[in-house]
Design a protein around this motif. Structure first.
Motif, PDB file in Angstrom:
ATOM      1  N   ALA A 198       0.824  -1.202   0.182  1.00 37.55           N
ATOM      2  CA  ALA A 198      -0.014   0.043  -0.046  1.00 37.55           C
ATOM      3  C   ALA A 198       0.975   1.171   0.051  1.00 37.55           C
ATOM      4  CB  ALA A 198      -1.108  -0.061   1.266  1.00 37.55           C
ATOM      5  N   ALA A 199       1.822   1.313   0.900  1.00 39.43           N
ATOM      6  CA  ALA A 199       2.776   2.452   0.807  1.00 39.43           C
ATOM      7  C   ALA A 199       3.584   2.612  -0.767  1.00 39.43           C
ATOM      8  CB  ALA A 199       3.786   2.136   1.915  1.00 39.43           C
ATOM      9  N   ARG A 200       3.817   1.334  -1.042  1.00 41.57           N
ATOM     10  CA  ARG A 200       4.591   1.565  -2.382  1.00 41.57           C
ATOM     11  C   ARG A 200       3.768   2.187  -3.381  1.00 41.57           C
ATOM     12  NH1 ARG A 200       7.141  -3.443  -1.159  1.00 41.57           N
ATOM     13  NH2 ARG A 200       5.577  -4.589  -2.388  1.00 41.57           N
ATOM     14  N   ALA A 201       2.411   1.711  -3.537  1.00 41.24           N
ATOM     15  CA  ALA A 201       1.375   2.060  -4.407  1.00 41.24           C
ATOM     16  C   ALA A 201       1.019   3.479  -4.369  1.00 41.24           C
ATOM     17  CB  ALA A 201       0.119   1.455  -4.423  1.00 41.24           C
ATOM     18  N   LEU A 202       1.068   3.917  -3.091  1.00 44.72           N
ATOM     19  CA  LEU A 202       0.700   5.256  -2.655  1.00 44.72           C
ATOM     20  C   LEU A 202       1.956   6.271  -2.977  1.00 44.72           C
ATOM     21  CD1 LEU A 202      -1.196   7.316  -1.166  1.00 44.72           C
ATOM     22  CD2 LEU A 202       0.174   6.853   0.852  1.00 44.72           C
ATOM     23  N   GLY A 203       3.172   5.918  -2.765  1.00 45.00           N
ATOM     24  CA  GLY A 203       4.263   6.397  -3.467  1.00 45.00           C
ATOM     25  C   GLY A 203       4.146   6.822  -4.790  1.00 45.00           C
TER      26      GLY A 203
END
Length: 500
Positions: A352-357
């Motif tokens: 989720a953090a990678r997609a958000l980034g």
């Protein structure tokens, strides 16, 4: 047999009669305010008639009340108005005619078309006005509103007073009277301000501030106030410096304070140099000069709402991003620190953090493309890039949370489209100016400068509509740029009906 009475003559009607400017109509009304096929009168088979509007530009009215396209029964003696042409319906008291005789008389009515065209050309029925009763309260209210929109304030008030006398319980009549009185007072104050505009001091500005914000004159007051304020600030600022250089400290303090009343309305990052001059003049004069930033001038002179933007609601972010570290990173982005947000997200290993980034990185990339295109003068490419950035931003955040990057994009686009609209307006290209200002308003719907600009287009449309020599192309522009539902639009469309 029903008849239409006008100018002391009567036109017999058949079973069905179309009224309009077209020569093929059963009753030709040769007036610019009448559409080609304006309205339809049909016998109802019971000795009466029904009237319906045929989507006319300027409307069909029964005793002052506008009717629609569904059709309404028409009583004998009714006042009918088609655009600006007024007639009266007259019916015989005798029994209904036999169909055969009615049809023969209908055929005879067609032969009167040319005569009717000359009979009714360009003016309402004098006979109808003489024989009909006094206008009802609703018609008086309508006439009052029309006079008000034409800046005939005393006439509007007089008509509204008559409407109240005719029907004291009619809310619209009382509202028209209250509004006409407010507008008359606003016009008086506006005229006083214009008379004081060339005098020294800020009196003209404070007079303009008394024009209510809901008045139709307020947009004009803002335009005038900005012009007066600019001239006054230059004059009083120069006097502040000149009096200080001449060491006339009391006069310098007075001029500096007067200039600061205006300059303070536009928030600045750096301290105002006028304030330093004022403090020096007060110190040398040995007395304080009271001054303030008048609140009454803010609605006239300020283009931005007061106060800093509210911080992002943590509760809304928490619903979408339950993880504390991810939510903190998103909050950094919301507050205008996308680089810090990306750095924080890079330390998180979750998908989720990678997609958000990735989404923030794409939004930032499209935003940079939009800014580069804007600097290169390619507004179309900038619009496309910024639209992608705003879409990505929208997907990042919950409803009700506005990020600083998104707000900056909207402000940049609004300024760019607004400036282009100003350029088009200065060249007299009003349709293009309208398009650009509308694009700017889509970014900043409450921007006072843009709202002022749209109000200026209403004045342009009204001027074109009143020019009898205006071309059909100019009238089409006027109808397009005028505010929807306003009197300027109605006037432009009424004038444009000459071209249909």
């Amino acid at each position: 047999m029903p008849r239409l009475r006008g100018l002391g003559r009567e036109i017999p009607l058949g079973v069905r009669a179309v009224l309009g400017r077209d020569p093929g109509c059963e009753v030709v009304l040769d007036d610019a305010s009448v559409s080609r096929r304006h309205a339809l009168l049909v016998a109802d088979g019971k000795g009466g008639c029904r009237l319906r509007d045929l989507a006319s530009a300027n409307g069909t009215f029964l005793d002052g009340v506008r009717i629609g396209q569904n059709g309404v029964p028409i009583p004998g003696g009714a006042r009918l108005r088609f655009g600006d042409v007024e007639l009266q319906l007259v019916e015989d008291a005798a029994a209904p005619l036999l169909p055969r005789r009615r049809a023969l008389l209908a055929a005879g009515a067609v032969t009167m078309v040319a005569f009717a065209a000359l009979l009714l050309r360009g003016r309402p029925s004098g006979a109808a006005a003489a024989s009909s009763p006094a206008p009802p309260a609703t018609a008086l209210v309508e006439d009052s509103v029309a006079a008000l929109e034409a800046d005939r304030f005393e006439e509007a008030e007089a008509l509204a007073e008559k409407a109240v006398e005719a029907d004291p319980l009619l809310d619209a009549a009382r509202a028209a009277l209250a509004r006409s009185r407010r507008e008359r007072e606003a016009a008086r104050v506006y005229a006083q301000a214009m008379a004081a505009a060339d005098a020294a001091g800020n009196d003209a500005l404070h007079l303009l501030a008394r024009v209510p914000q809901d008045s139709r004159l307020f947009a004009r007051a803002r335009i005038q106030a900005k012009q007066i304020a600019g001239a006054a600030l230059r004059a009083r600022g120069a006097a502040c410096g000149a009096e200080s250089n001449a060491e006339r400290w009391a006069e310098a303090a007075s001029e500096c304070a007067g200039a600061l009343e205006i300059s303070c309305q536009v928030p600045a990052v750096a301290p105002d140099p006028l304030l330093a001059l004022l403090r020096e003049a007060e110190r040398k004069a040995g007395r304080k000069v009271p001054w303030s930033c008048p609140a009454d001038l803010a609605p006239l002179l300020r283009d931005e709402p007061l106060g800093a933007p509210a911080p992002a609601p943590d509760a809304l972010l928490a619903e979408l991003y339950p993880g504390a570290k991810v939510r903190a990173a998103v909050s950094m982005y919301v507050h205008g620190e996308p680089s810090e947000a990306l750095r924080a997200l890079s330390r998180e290993a979750s998908p989720a953090a990678r997609a958000l980034g990735d989404r923030i990185r794409k939004a930032e990339g499209r935003s940079r493309e939009g800014r580069t295109a804007l600097l290169a003068g390619d507004l179309l490419r900038s619009d496309r890039a910024y639209a992608d950035a705003l879409r990505l931003d929208y997907e990042l955040l919950p409803k009700g949370v506005e990020s600083v990057p998104a707000r900056q994009i909207r402000e940049e686009l609004a300024r760019a489209h607004g400036r282009l609209g100003d350029d088009y307006f200065a060249k007299g290209q009003y349709a293009s100016a309208f398009d650009e200002w509308q694009a700017a308003l889509a970014m900043r719907p409450r921007d006072p400068h843009l709202l002022d600009s749209i109000a200026r287009l209403d004045e342009v449309a009204r001027t074109i509509a009143q020019d009898r020599s205006a071309s059909c192309a100019d009238l089409r522009v006027a109808a397009r740029v005028a505010s929807g539902g306003g009197r300027a639009r109605e006037a432009a469309e009424r004038a444009l009906s000459r071209c249909r």
